[in-house]
Scaffold this motif. Structure first.
Motif, PDB file in Angstrom:
ATOM      1  N   TYR A  67       0.736  -1.255  -0.062  1.00  0.00           N
ATOM      2  CA  TYR A  67       0.000  -0.066   0.081  1.00  0.00           C
ATOM      3  C   TYR A  67       0.821   1.247   0.124  1.00  0.00           C
ATOM      4  N   THR A  68       2.121   0.987   0.243  1.00  0.00           N
ATOM      5  CA  THR A  68       3.005   2.276   0.344  1.00  0.00           C
ATOM      6  C   THR A  68       3.399   3.130  -1.112  1.00  0.00           C
ATOM      7  N   SER A  69       3.125   2.359  -1.976  1.00  0.00           N
ATOM      8  CA  SER A  69       3.492   2.925  -3.290  1.00  0.00           C
ATOM      9  C   SER A  69       2.172   3.005  -4.398  1.00  0.00           C
ATOM     10  N   PRO A  70       2.115   4.215  -5.044  1.00  0.00           N
ATOM     11  CA  PRO A  70       0.950   3.963  -5.959  1.00  0.00           C
ATOM     12  C   PRO A  70       0.885   3.134  -7.025  1.00  0.00           C
ATOM     13  N   THR A  71       2.181   2.430  -7.346  1.00  0.00           N
ATOM     14  CA  THR A  71       2.233   1.642  -8.503  1.00  0.00           C
ATOM     15  C   THR A  71       1.824   0.272  -7.737  1.00  0.00           C
ATOM     16  N   THR A  72       2.014  -0.035  -6.684  1.00  0.00           N
ATOM     17  CA  THR A  72       1.703  -1.542  -5.978  1.00  0.00           C
ATOM     18  C   THR A  72       0.508  -1.517  -5.411  1.00  0.00           C
ATOM     19  N   SER A  73      -0.157  -0.516  -4.734  1.00  0.00           N
ATOM     20  CA  SER A  73      -1.344  -0.531  -3.747  1.00  0.00           C
ATOM     21  C   SER A  73      -2.600  -0.951  -4.515  1.00  0.00           C
ATOM     22  N   GLY A  74      -2.768  -0.872  -5.721  1.00  0.00           N
ATOM     23  CA  GLY A  74      -3.862  -1.102  -6.524  1.00  0.00           C
ATOM     24  C   GLY A  74      -5.125  -0.437  -6.031  1.00  0.00           C
ATOM     25  N   LEU A  75      -4.527   0.724  -5.469  1.00  0.00           N
ATOM     26  CA  LEU A  75      -5.662   1.727  -4.945  1.00  0.00           C
ATOM     27  C   LEU A  75      -5.746   3.043  -6.093  1.00  0.00           C
ATOM     28  N   THR A  76      -6.730   3.376  -6.580  1.00  0.00           N
ATOM     29  CA  THR A  76      -6.957   4.349  -7.498  1.00  0.00           C
ATOM     30  C   THR A  76      -7.884   5.450  -7.187  1.00  0.00           C
ATOM     31  N   ALA A  77      -8.152   6.832  -7.512  1.00  0.00           N
ATOM     32  CA  ALA A  77      -9.208   7.451  -7.462  1.00  0.00           C
ATOM     33  C   ALA A  77      -9.330   8.449  -8.554  1.00  0.00           C
ATOM     34  N   THR A  78     -10.521   8.840  -8.776  1.00  0.00           N
ATOM     35  CA  THR A  78     -10.875   9.831  -9.980  1.00  0.00           C
ATOM     36  C   THR A  78     -11.475  11.073  -9.387  1.00  0.00           C
ATOM     37  N   VAL A  79     -10.731  11.976  -9.392  1.00  0.00           N
ATOM     38  CA  VAL A  79     -11.412  13.404  -8.814  1.00  0.00           C
ATOM     39  C   VAL A  79     -11.981  14.046  -9.910  1.00  0.00           C
ATOM     40  N   LYS A  80     -13.256  14.319  -9.763  1.00  0.00           N
ATOM     41  CA  LYS A  80     -14.143  14.920 -10.747  1.00  0.00           C
ATOM     42  C   LYS A  80     -14.466  16.317 -10.101  1.00  0.00           C
ATOM     43  N   ARG A  81     -14.644  17.518 -11.222  1.00  0.00           N
ATOM     44  CA  ARG A  81     -15.185  18.604 -10.582  1.00  0.00           C
ATOM     45  C   ARG A  81     -16.738  18.545 -10.848  1.00  0.00           C
ATOM     46  N   GLY A  82     -17.319  19.056  -9.536  1.00  0.00           N
ATOM     47  CA  GLY A  82     -18.922  19.412  -9.626  1.00  0.00           C
ATOM     48  C   GLY A  82     -19.454  17.890  -8.925  1.00  0.00           C
ATOM     49  N   GLU A  83     -18.433  17.191  -8.528  1.00  0.00           N
ATOM     50  CA  GLU A  83     -19.105  16.048  -7.731  1.00  0.00           C
ATOM     51  C   GLU A  83     -18.382  15.899  -6.587  1.00  0.00           C
ATOM     52  N   LYS A  84     -19.108  14.912  -5.700  1.00  0.00           N
ATOM     53  CA  LYS A  84     -18.685  14.813  -4.525  1.00  0.00           C
ATOM     54  C   LYS A  84     -17.448  13.778  -4.377  1.00  0.00           C
ATOM     55  N   ASN A  85     -16.346  14.221  -4.099  1.00  0.00           N
ATOM     56  CA  ASN A  85     -15.207  13.360  -4.175  1.00  0.00           C
ATOM     57  C   ASN A  85     -14.600  13.108  -2.857  1.00  0.00           C
ATOM     58  N   GLU A  86     -15.374  11.794  -2.199  1.00  0.00           N
ATOM     59  CA  GLU A  86     -15.010  11.049  -1.042  1.00  0.00           C
ATOM     60  C   GLU A  86     -14.792   9.757  -1.573  1.00  0.00           C
ATOM     61  N   PHE A  87     -13.715   9.400  -0.978  1.00  0.00           N
ATOM     62  CA  PHE A  87     -13.201   8.066  -1.119  1.00  0.00           C
ATOM     63  C   PHE A  87     -12.952   7.368   0.129  1.00  0.00           C
ATOM     64  N   THR A  88     -13.167   5.958  -0.001  1.00  0.00           N
ATOM     65  CA  THR A  88     -12.895   4.966   1.136  1.00  0.00           C
ATOM     66  C   THR A  88     -11.740   4.104   0.546  1.00  0.00           C
TER      67      THR A  88
END
Length: 157
Positions: free
Chosen positions: A130-151
């Motif tokens: 989880y300590t690297s964005p290339t190995t974590s498997g975690l992604t997020a898409t931040v969008k304008r005008g939307e609720k940007n809440e991630f779990t």
């Protein structure tokens, strides 16, 4: 006078006012329990993006910062890294825990830490993947005008 105004305008263009960030918040858990004291780093997948980071509170909740405390992130695609070094010394003084902002040097340290697989020298309190964005498997898409809440629900196994 004109030269001074030109320098001022160039400086403003590089600051947070032209980044058009949007609020981003979320929650991190480890095996279903809140993960306090973890750094969440959003690393852009495109060259025009900017890194944003935040620290989780006692409930595992975070708010991202790009330039100014709590300003969020630039809309776009991100790889996500979550780090929580094992404490080997006294507590770390993080200004974000008091609503402050990170210095550019602190942001650079967070970016570097997110790139490494082992986190801090003392080890990682969470699985190293989880300590690297290339190995974590975690992604997020931040969008304008939307609720940007991630779990992000991390698993210890």
């Amino acid at each position: 006078m004109f030269l001074g105004m030109a320098v001022f305008l160039v400086g403003c263009a590089k600051g947070g006012s032209s980044l058009n960030t949007v609020p981003v918040k979320g929650r991190v858990t480890l095996d279903g329990a809140p993960l306090p004291g973890a750094t969440v780093t959003f690393s852009p997948k495109t060259p025009e993006g900017r890194t944003a980071a935040g620290m989780t509170n006692e409930n595992g909740e975070f708010v991202l910062t790009t330039i100014r405390a709590g300003d969020g992130a630039v809309p776009g695609e991100y790889g996500v890294a979550i780090t929580k070094p094992v404490a080997t010394a006294g507590p770390v003084d993080d200004p974000r825990a008091r609503g402050g902002a990170l210095t550019p040097e602190q942001m650079a340290q967070i970016r570097e830490q997110a790139k490494t697989k082992g986190g801090a020298e003392g080890g990682s309190a969470i699985p190293k993947k989880y300590t690297s964005p290339t190995t974590s498997g975690l992604t997020a898409t931040v969008k304008r005008g939307e609720k940007n809440e991630f779990t992000f629900d991390l698993k210890s196994q």
